[in-house]
Design a protein around this motif. Structure first.
Motif, PDB file in Angstrom:
ATOM      1  N   ALA A  67       0.825  -1.208   0.000  1.00 34.25           N
ATOM      2  CA  ALA A  67       0.000   0.000   0.000  1.00 34.25           C
ATOM      3  C   ALA A  67       0.857   1.254   0.000  1.00 34.25           C
ATOM      4  O   ALA A  67       0.523   2.255  -0.661  1.00 34.25           O
ATOM      5  CB  ALA A  67      -0.930   0.004   1.213  1.00 34.25           C
ATOM      6  N   TYR A  68       1.974   1.222   0.695  1.00 35.29           N
ATOM      7  CA  TYR A  68       2.823   2.405   0.779  1.00 35.29           C
ATOM      8  C   TYR A  68       3.692   2.548  -0.470  1.00 35.29           C
ATOM      9  O   TYR A  68       3.976   3.670  -0.901  1.00 35.29           O
ATOM     10  CB  TYR A  68       3.660   2.352   2.050  1.00 35.29           C
ATOM     11  CG  TYR A  68       2.821   2.641   3.278  1.00 35.29           C
ATOM     12  CD1 TYR A  68       2.727   3.920   3.796  1.00 35.29           C
ATOM     13  CD2 TYR A  68       2.070   1.643   3.882  1.00 35.29           C
ATOM     14  CE1 TYR A  68       1.929   4.203   4.904  1.00 35.29           C
ATOM     15  CE2 TYR A  68       1.270   1.896   4.975  1.00 35.29           C
ATOM     16  CZ  TYR A  68       1.203   3.185   5.485  1.00 35.29           C
ATOM     17  OH  TYR A  68       0.399   3.454   6.567  1.00 35.29           O
ATOM     18  N   ILE A  69       4.111   1.443  -1.041  1.00 37.74           N
ATOM     19  CA  ILE A  69       4.823   1.520  -2.325  1.00 37.74           C
ATOM     20  C   ILE A  69       3.884   2.068  -3.390  1.00 37.74           C
ATOM     21  O   ILE A  69       4.261   2.919  -4.203  1.00 37.74           O
ATOM     22  CB  ILE A  69       5.352   0.135  -2.745  1.00 37.74           C
ATOM     23  CG1 ILE A  69       6.363  -0.391  -1.712  1.00 37.74           C
ATOM     24  CG2 ILE A  69       5.996   0.209  -4.125  1.00 37.74           C
ATOM     25  CD1 ILE A  69       6.875  -1.780  -2.030  1.00 37.74           C
ATOM     26  N   ARG A  70       2.634   1.590  -3.375  1.00 35.50           N
ATOM     27  CA  ARG A  70       1.652   2.051  -4.354  1.00 35.50           C
ATOM     28  C   ARG A  70       1.387   3.549  -4.210  1.00 35.50           C
ATOM     29  O   ARG A  70       1.266   4.265  -5.205  1.00 35.50           O
ATOM     30  CB  ARG A  70       0.355   1.256  -4.200  1.00 35.50           C
ATOM     31  CG  ARG A  70      -0.676   1.549  -5.297  1.00 35.50           C
ATOM     32  CD  ARG A  70      -1.948   0.738  -5.102  1.00 35.50           C
ATOM     33  NE  ARG A  70      -1.670  -0.693  -5.130  1.00 35.50           N
ATOM     34  CZ  ARG A  70      -1.753  -1.499  -4.094  1.00 35.50           C
ATOM     35  NH1 ARG A  70      -2.126  -1.015  -2.909  1.00 35.50           N
ATOM     36  NH2 ARG A  70      -1.485  -2.779  -4.197  1.00 35.50           N
ATOM     37  N   TYR A  71       1.313   4.033  -2.972  1.00 34.31           N
ATOM     38  CA  TYR A  71       1.082   5.465  -2.756  1.00 34.31           C
ATOM     39  C   TYR A  71       2.176   6.299  -3.423  1.00 34.31           C
ATOM     40  O   TYR A  71       1.892   7.262  -4.131  1.00 34.31           O
ATOM     41  CB  TYR A  71       1.050   5.770  -1.255  1.00 34.31           C
ATOM     42  CG  TYR A  71       1.105   7.251  -0.962  1.00 34.31           C
ATOM     43  CD1 TYR A  71      -0.029   8.042  -1.040  1.00 34.31           C
ATOM     44  CD2 TYR A  71       2.316   7.866  -0.632  1.00 34.31           C
ATOM     45  CE1 TYR A  71       0.022   9.407  -0.799  1.00 34.31           C
ATOM     46  CE2 TYR A  71       2.385   9.236  -0.388  1.00 34.31           C
ATOM     47  CZ  TYR A  71       1.235   9.995  -0.470  1.00 34.31           C
ATOM     48  OH  TYR A  71       1.307  11.350  -0.242  1.00 34.31           O
ATOM     49  N   VAL A  72       3.427   5.919  -3.188  1.00 31.34           N
ATOM     50  CA  VAL A  72       4.542   6.668  -3.770  1.00 31.34           C
ATOM     51  C   VAL A  72       4.513   6.579  -5.292  1.00 31.34           C
ATOM     52  O   VAL A  72       4.684   7.586  -5.999  1.00 31.34           O
ATOM     53  CB  VAL A  72       5.890   6.148  -3.223  1.00 31.34           C
ATOM     54  CG1 VAL A  72       7.049   6.848  -3.923  1.00 31.34           C
ATOM     55  CG2 VAL A  72       5.973   6.359  -1.719  1.00 31.34           C
ATOM     56  N   MET A  73       4.264   5.383  -5.818  1.00 26.88           N
ATOM     57  CA  MET A  73       4.243   5.200  -7.262  1.00 26.88           C
ATOM     58  C   MET A  73       3.133   6.021  -7.933  1.00 26.88           C
ATOM     59  O   MET A  73       3.341   6.620  -8.991  1.00 26.88           O
ATOM     60  CB  MET A  73       4.068   3.718  -7.601  1.00 26.88           C
ATOM     61  CG  MET A  73       5.279   2.850  -7.350  1.00 26.88           C
ATOM     62  SD  MET A  73       6.686   3.328  -8.397  1.00 26.88           S
ATOM     63  CE  MET A  73       7.659   4.259  -7.223  1.00 26.88           C
ATOM     64  N   VAL A  74       1.964   6.046  -7.324  1.00 24.87           N
ATOM     65  CA  VAL A  74       0.856   6.820  -7.898  1.00 24.87           C
ATOM     66  C   VAL A  74       1.229   8.302  -7.969  1.00 24.87           C
ATOM     67  O   VAL A  74       1.008   8.964  -8.989  1.00 24.87           O
ATOM     68  CB  VAL A  74      -0.435   6.629  -7.075  1.00 24.87           C
ATOM     69  CG1 VAL A  74      -1.486   7.665  -7.482  1.00 24.87           C
ATOM     70  CG2 VAL A  74      -0.993   5.229  -7.294  1.00 24.87           C
TER      71      VAL A  74
END
Length: 255
Positions: free
Chosen positions: A114-121
């Motif tokens: 979830a936190y990797i996805r936040y940064v990537m988005v």
């Protein structure tokens, strides 16, 4: 806005460096608090209103390539909705000890998707929007894909995003990590008179907040701009080891 009001009331006694450092510290505490709450809720049993996950928010088989693909699809959708256009993207996966891009082979590891996805988005929204704004036609947009590279070994994961969106002028490089020049820092009269904030463009604090998330996870976020051409952003994160997950889970259960 609050920081700018503080500066105005104190005759500019506080420098940009001081205010940005203070906000970094403030938001870092919030990132940590949010992560602890998320972990506790994920560990709690379903009978207690939680999710009943043995490792909480940590996925023991996190697939960074899949996370990047999901983030790219979401950012591309936002770009299409808010600009009417969206550039294509590519994803390549490289693994330590193997030659060339790994087609259909993804390495999984322990991390918090979830936190990797936040940064990537956040990073991909910037890349897609910049590409659309830099191009003069649909044909030009289609000819300038956003390239995503995922690389990993047994201890670290790295993701690089490259776009051809014109880059950032060198004289603005010091502002990209600041909270004081984005839309959120503008006076309300100026915010209301300009282009409204959207899920795509937001309030101009995506980069500094993304860097804080990377730092909290023990990693780093770097940006290189090539004015007139595009921007490269790289995220580096250590893989979460099994003993770290055990300690984190036990502490949350005690809380």
């Amino acid at each position: 806005v609050g920081m700018l009001k503080l500066r105005a009331l104190t005759s500019n006694d506080y420098s940009d460096e001081f205010l940005n450092r203070w906000m970094d510290d403030f938001f870092m505490i919030r990132v940590g608090s949010n992560m602890l709450v998320d972990q506790c809720m994920a560990l709690a049993s379903k009978e207690e209103g939680g999710m009943g996950k043995p490792t909480g928010i940590v996925d023991m088989e996190c697939d960074a390539t899949l996370v990047c693909e999901q983030a790219a699809e979401y950012a591309k959708m936002l770009c299409q909705v808010h600009t009417g256009h969206a550039p294509p993207y590519t994803i390549e996966t490289y693994l330590d000890g193997r030659r060339g891009p790994q087609l259909g082979t993804h390495q999984t590891f322990s991390h918090i998707p979830a936190y990797i996805r936040y940064v990537m988005v956040e990073l991909l929204k910037n890349a897609f929007k910049a590409t659309v704004e830099h191009c003069a036609s649909e044909e030009e947009i289609k000819a300038k894909p956003v390239n995503i590279l995922v690389s990993s070994d047994n201890n670290h994961i790295a993701v690089r995003i490259c776009d051809m969106g014109g880059g950032i002028p060198y004289h603005l490089n010091n502002r990209i990590w600041s909270y004081l020049y984005g839309r959120a820092a503008q006076p309300s009269t100026k915010r209301n008179s300009g282009e409204p904030a959207t899920a795509l463009s937001g309030y101009g604090v995506g980069l500094p907040l993304s860097r804080l998330h990377a730092r909290y996870l023990g990693g780093s976020l770097h940006l290189s701009s090539y004015p007139g051409y595009g921007t490269d952003v790289s995220l580096h994160l250590p893989i979460i080891q099994s003993q770290q997950i055990d300690v984190f889970s036990r502490r949350c259960r005690v809380v």
